[in-house]
Design a protein around this motif. Structure first.
Motif, short mmCIF file in Angstrom:
data_model
loop_
_atom_site.label_atom_id
_atom_site.label_comp_id
_atom_site.label_asym_id
_atom_site.label_seq_id
_atom_site.Cartn_x
_atom_site.Cartn_y
_atom_site.Cartn_z
N GLU A 74 0.69 -1.20 0.13
CA GLU A 74 0.06 -0.04 0.27
C GLU A 74 0.99 1.27 -0.03
O GLU A 74 2.02 1.21 0.36
CB GLU A 74 -1.07 0.12 1.10
N PHE A 75 0.46 2.26 -0.61
CA PHE A 75 1.12 3.67 -0.70
C PHE A 75 0.15 4.90 -0.24
O PHE A 75 -1.07 4.63 -0.09
CB PHE A 75 1.55 3.65 -2.13
N ASP A 76 1.01 5.94 0.10
CA ASP A 76 -0.13 7.10 0.34
C ASP A 76 0.35 8.25 -0.43
O ASP A 76 1.54 8.36 -0.87
CB ASP A 76 -0.09 7.27 1.86
N THR A 77 -0.08 9.16 -0.52
CA THR A 77 -0.03 10.38 -1.04
C THR A 77 0.28 11.74 -0.25
O THR A 77 0.30 12.87 -0.75
CB THR A 77 -1.22 10.97 -2.10
N TYR A 78 1.04 11.33 1.14
CA TYR A 78 1.15 12.32 1.96
C TYR A 78 2.34 11.96 2.70
O TYR A 78 2.50 10.85 3.09
CB TYR A 78 0.09 12.57 2.84
N THR A 79 3.59 12.83 2.74
CA THR A 79 4.56 12.36 3.44
C THR A 79 4.92 13.84 4.27
O THR A 79 4.71 14.79 3.94
CB THR A 79 5.84 12.19 2.52
N ARG A 80 5.17 13.45 5.80
CA ARG A 80 5.66 14.63 6.61
C ARG A 80 7.09 15.08 6.05
O ARG A 80 7.83 14.65 5.72
CB ARG A 80 5.67 14.09 7.85
N VAL A 81 7.08 16.52 6.51
CA VAL A 81 8.18 17.24 6.28
C VAL A 81 9.08 17.56 7.42
O VAL A 81 8.46 17.64 8.44
CB VAL A 81 7.86 18.78 5.55
N LYS A 134 -4.81 7.05 -0.90
CA LYS A 134 -4.17 5.85 -0.83
C LYS A 134 -4.03 4.89 -2.08
O LYS A 134 -4.85 5.19 -3.02
CB LYS A 134 -4.99 4.74 0.02
N CYS A 135 -3.06 4.14 -2.37
CA CYS A 135 -2.95 3.41 -3.60
C CYS A 135 -2.55 1.92 -3.10
O CYS A 135 -2.10 1.76 -2.15
CB CYS A 135 -1.75 3.92 -4.39
N SER A 136 -2.55 1.08 -4.07
CA SER A 136 -2.26 -0.33 -3.82
C SER A 136 -1.25 -0.64 -5.21
O SER A 136 -1.04 0.03 -6.10
CB SER A 136 -3.39 -1.43 -3.80
N THR A 137 -0.65 -1.88 -4.73
CA THR A 137 0.31 -2.61 -6.08
C THR A 137 -0.54 -2.56 -7.08
O THR A 137 -0.19 -2.44 -8.23
CB THR A 137 0.80 -3.70 -5.31
#
Length: 394
Positions: free
Chosen positions: A130-137, A241-244
């Motif tokens: 699973e993947f996400d579209t937000y990362t902390r800075v 959210k994303c997936s393979t």
């Protein structure tokens, strides 16, 4: 009992179809849900069909519109593997650009995995990620060039193809010229929800073209040829959210599109099938721009660090202490489009990615001699001249 009901029961018993899951040639029935599996994994095998059959071209004994899920060749090899290794299988789908067939399975025992990897029909087995579209800075200190929010990009990307893989984009937003925005959805279990915030902001920053008093946003490269592929979705909390599975389908389409630039405002773990698709794109000359991920090393994330891959780091006032040569700074906050015809301030590494993508698009539009192996050098030169923080110490 009717003939149809008996047929369905037989197919379920044989493992040829699964309840609430399936896959058609146009992928309309593909589900990204793997929640019914305790340990979902991906079994990747060579697609045994001929090239004509894989790509749906008509020919002797084959109809171009044959249902992918009912293809007897694929059914036979899938059933053989499922039966021989007593696997629990779910969705299955093709990746045309790699010539492989992917099967979602419940993670088997270590012994079964070892046996599968020795099977000549199996290419590899990997986690279902699973993947996400937000990362902390994280804000630290270093002098390095960064794009100014008001910087003018020459040529506006004329003649360049760019693909964004993200959540849905609100195509009916008055700031978009819908005729210049190619859109496809690869998250079928969530329907075709194009009124999602993250994707609208990312593509809006690149492609918004109809400025007005109520829509003061102009895309940084609004004259580029824009393709938006929905490979992610918003969950109940509004997070992307994303997936393979969904990313693989979107990237497979991107390979067929063969863009100059691919924007991935997302991050996640290293993923073999997705990396194979990225390598295919890089081999075709595509520049890959991804959001920085402070939680993962560059050799343990998607996409992996290599020539042709750029990372975008969003900063406010103080740049980070150290960055790799393929990581570039952009503004942490930008005004962009939001759902329901509105606009808003968007912040994070995600919104930094389309800024770096826009510069890459503009440079490629101006100079056809630039390629994805030299783009980092040209980006550094351009950003050094158009810097919010001054010249880099490096």
């Amino acid at each position: 009992m009717s003939f149809l009901l008996r047929t369905i029961i037989i197919l379920i018993t044989m493992g040829l179809i699964t309840i609430s899951q399936g896959c058609a040639v146009n992928n309309k029935n593909v589900s990204f849900e793997a929640s019914s599996f305790a340990q979902p994994m991906l079994l990747v095998i060579d697609d045994p069909r001929s090239e004509r059959r894989r790509f749906g071209a008509p020919g002797p004994g084959y109809s171009a519109n044959i249902d992918y899920a009912e293809d007897p060749i694929l059914n036979r090899i899938t059933k053989q593997l499922v039966d021989e290794y007593q696997l629990i299988a779910g969705d299955q789908w093709p990746l045309k650009s790699l010539g492989v067939h992917c099967i979602l399975i419940e993670g088997p025992s270590k012994h079964i995995i070892e046996s599968l990897l020795k099977d000549s029909r199996v290419k590899w087995i990997q986690p279902f990620n699973e993947f996400d579209t937000y990362t902390r800075v994280t804000e630290k200190a270093q002098i390095r060039p960064v794009l100014m929010p008001s910087t003018h990009l020459p040529n506006y990307g004329l003649g360049i193809d760019i693909v964004v893989v993200d959540t849905g984009v609100h195509r009916k937003h008055p700031a978009f010229n819908v005729d210049q925005l190619v859109y496809e959805n690869f998250v079928f279990a969530q329907n075709d929800n194009d009124n999602e915030a993250h994707g609208t902001a990312i593509t809006g920053l690149l492609a918004a073209s109809n400025m007005s008093k109520t829509n003061p946003i102009q895309g940084l490269v609004y004259q580029a040829n824009m393709h938006h592929y929905r490979g992610c979705w918003e969950n109940a909390q509004g997070a992307g959210k994303c997936s393979t599975l969904t990313l693989a389908l979107a990237l497979d389409k991107a390979v067929q599109t063969n863009p100059n630039v691919l924007n991935l405002s997302l991050s996640g773990p290293k993923d073999r099938v997705l990396e194979a698709l990225i390598n295919k794109l890089i081999g075709q000359g595509t520049v890959i721009v991804s959001a920085h991920d402070s939680k993962r090393a560059q050799d343990d994330r998607f996409p992996l660090s290599q020539k042709g891959v750029l990372y975008a780091y969003g900063v406010t006032t103080a740049p980070p202490l150290s960055l790799s040569d393929n990581t570039f700074l952009a503004s942490y906050s930008m005004m962009s489009l939001s759902p329901n015809g509105t606009y808003d301030i968007v912040s994070g590494h995600s919104i930094a990615a389309p800024q770096i993508s826009a510069i890459a698009v503009s440079l490629l539009s101006e100079n056809p001699n630039i390629n994805n192996h030299t783009i980092a050098k040209h980006l550094k030169e351009w950003l050094t001249t158009h810097s919010m923080f001054g010249t880099s110490k490096e």
